[in-house]
Design an enzyme around this catalytic site. Structure first.
Site, mmCIF file in Angstrom:
data_model
loop_
_atom_site.group_PDB
_atom_site.id
_atom_site.type_symbol
_atom_site.label_atom_id
_atom_site.label_comp_id
_atom_site.label_asym_id
_atom_site.label_seq_id
_atom_site.Cartn_x
_atom_site.Cartn_y
_atom_site.Cartn_z
ATOM 1 N N CYS A 21 -22.816 2.858 18.227
ATOM 2 C CA CYS A 21 -24.022 2.505 17.497
ATOM 3 C C CYS A 21 -24.772 3.784 17.140
ATOM 4 O O CYS A 21 -24.407 4.872 17.576
ATOM 5 C CB CYS A 21 -24.925 1.597 18.337
ATOM 6 S SG CYS A 21 -24.201 -0.009 18.744
ATOM 7 N N SER A 67 -21.105 -4.133 16.759
ATOM 8 C CA SER A 67 -21.068 -5.215 17.750
ATOM 9 C C SER A 67 -19.760 -5.192 18.532
ATOM 10 O O SER A 67 -18.684 -5.384 17.961
ATOM 11 C CB SER A 67 -21.235 -6.570 17.060
ATOM 12 O OG SER A 67 -22.453 -6.609 16.339
ATOM 13 N N GLY A 73 -23.661 2.601 23.299
ATOM 14 C CA GLY A 73 -22.651 2.761 24.335
ATOM 15 C C GLY A 73 -22.159 1.443 24.870
ATOM 16 O O GLY A 73 -22.277 0.392 24.231
ATOM 17 N N VAL A 92 -0.461 8.726 13.735
ATOM 18 C CA VAL A 92 -0.303 9.636 12.600
ATOM 19 C C VAL A 92 1.012 10.379 12.761
ATOM 20 O O VAL A 92 1.256 10.987 13.808
ATOM 21 C CB VAL A 92 -1.468 10.644 12.515
ATOM 22 C CG1 VAL A 92 -1.173 11.705 11.453
ATOM 23 C CG2 VAL A 92 -2.762 9.928 12.172
#
Length: 355
Positions: A2, A52, A77, A289
């Site tokens: 966040c 969320s 967190g 990757v």
């Protein structure tokens, strides 16, 4: 992940400009695309952008106010062990109204203040405004997983998850001469200082209390060296490590949304995948990757491991125009010159995994 931000005008009747607070908040939109909120009361204001993870309903909306209205909090967190506190909080007369760790964090603070920090298992950065004592509290987790920057400028305290939000609010963007040399030499600026003048970071394991009067105090609530010195002798290191590692992996599966694994094929990420498999976590997706240069490519190892444990496997290569595009984009998110060459690849990989 966040994004949090805030403004506190010190020793002043000056009111927070909501438009400035909003610009700060929305400079962090990429950290929290799911929800947004503001709190403004005279000379203090908080902003929040939400991603969320736990309790994806509106019950987890921030800024989050305590039931008695005394405290306001913005938090970034995840507290992995938040449900462990339910019975304790209920025994002290608290009602648990949501399924979010945000509410638990607030109620623990109401009950114990900063003494509760050592009991939290998680990664976090949060700010709390105490309306009664007129003070701002900034806290960062033990290892500094979650970022938190602040600046004192024109008798005002600004804080945010990323430095760009401070500059958006009007803090001058100016390279610190000492910081630049250290950044180039070490790949980071040590201690509380940063690459920029007048911008500091809350150190890992620290809490900073800033009173409206301007009085400031810093407390180290967790210290790695002290923890090492006080740790009891480990009689069976291998068993201890495996148990600790497996527990850490298990806790990071606490989520109300799907969890995936960024799997390079190297030792670290492969160990995580093995732990997840041994703990019987099913239907996971892995993301990798690859490189066209054979000497750098480990995608075949990641694919083999994913197949062995019956997990979905997704891989990509980043080259030419796409590599350049992600390089430019990653500098924006980084806020500092790119030092680690993997940043564009991590960005591309995360964007591939997001859907």
């Amino acid at each position: 992940m966040c994004g949090i931000n805030g403004i506190l005008h010190l020793q002043s009747q000056k009111k927070v400009d909501e438009s400035v607070l909003t610009k700060m908040r929305d400079a962090l939109e990429h950290r929290g695309p799911d929800d947004k909120g503001l709190f403004v009361e005279n000379n203090v204001g908080f902003g929040h952008r939400r991603l969320s993870i736990l309790d994806v309903t509106s019950a987890g909306h921030q800024p989050f106010l305590s039931d008695d209205g005394r405290y306001v909090m913005v938090y970034n967190g995840e507290i992995y062990n938040f449900k462990d506190f339910y019975s304790e909080l209920k025994s002290h007369g608290f009602d648990i109204k949501t399924h979010s760790d945000t509410e638990v964090l607030m109620k623990l603070f109401q009950l114990y203040g900063l003494e509760m920090l050592n009991r939290l298992n998680g990664m976090f950065a949060f700010a709390i405004w105490d309306k009664k004592e007129r003070k701002l509290i900034l806290v960062r987790d033990r290892m500094g997983v979650k970022p938190l920057y602040y600046s004192f400028y024109n008798e005002t305290v600004y804080f945010a998850s990323e430095q760009k939000a401070l500059f958006t609010a009007g803090v001058p963007l100016k390279i610190a001469e000492d910081g630049l040399g250290e950044y180039i030499f070490n790949r980071f600026v040590a201690g509380e200082n940063t690459l920029y003048e007048n911008v500091k970071k809350v150190l890992p394991g620290d809490s900073i209390t800033i009173h409206e009067s301007g009085k400031i105090s810093t407390e180290k609530w967790w210290d790695l060296q002290i923890e090492i010195n006080n740790h009891s002798e480990i009689e069976k290191p291998l068993e201890w490590f495996k148990s600790t590692f497996d527990d850490a992996v298990r806790l990071r599966m606490v989520s109300d949304v799907p969890v995936g694994v960024l799997l390079s094929g190297g030792l670290d990420s492969s160990s995580i995948l093995v732990s997840l498999s041994q703990q019987k976590f099913k239907k996971l997706q892995t993301y990798n990757v690859g490189f066209k240069e054979e000497e750098h490519d480990e995608s075949h190892l990641a694919k083999m491991l994913s197949k062995k444990f019956h997990y979905g496997f997704h891989t990509m290569q980043l080259e030419n125009d796409s590599l350049y595009e992600k390089l430019i984009a990653s500098t924006y998110f980084q806020d500092e010159p790119i030092i680690h060459l993997s940043e564009p690849h991590l960005l591309a990989l995360s964007q591939m995994a997001k859907p």
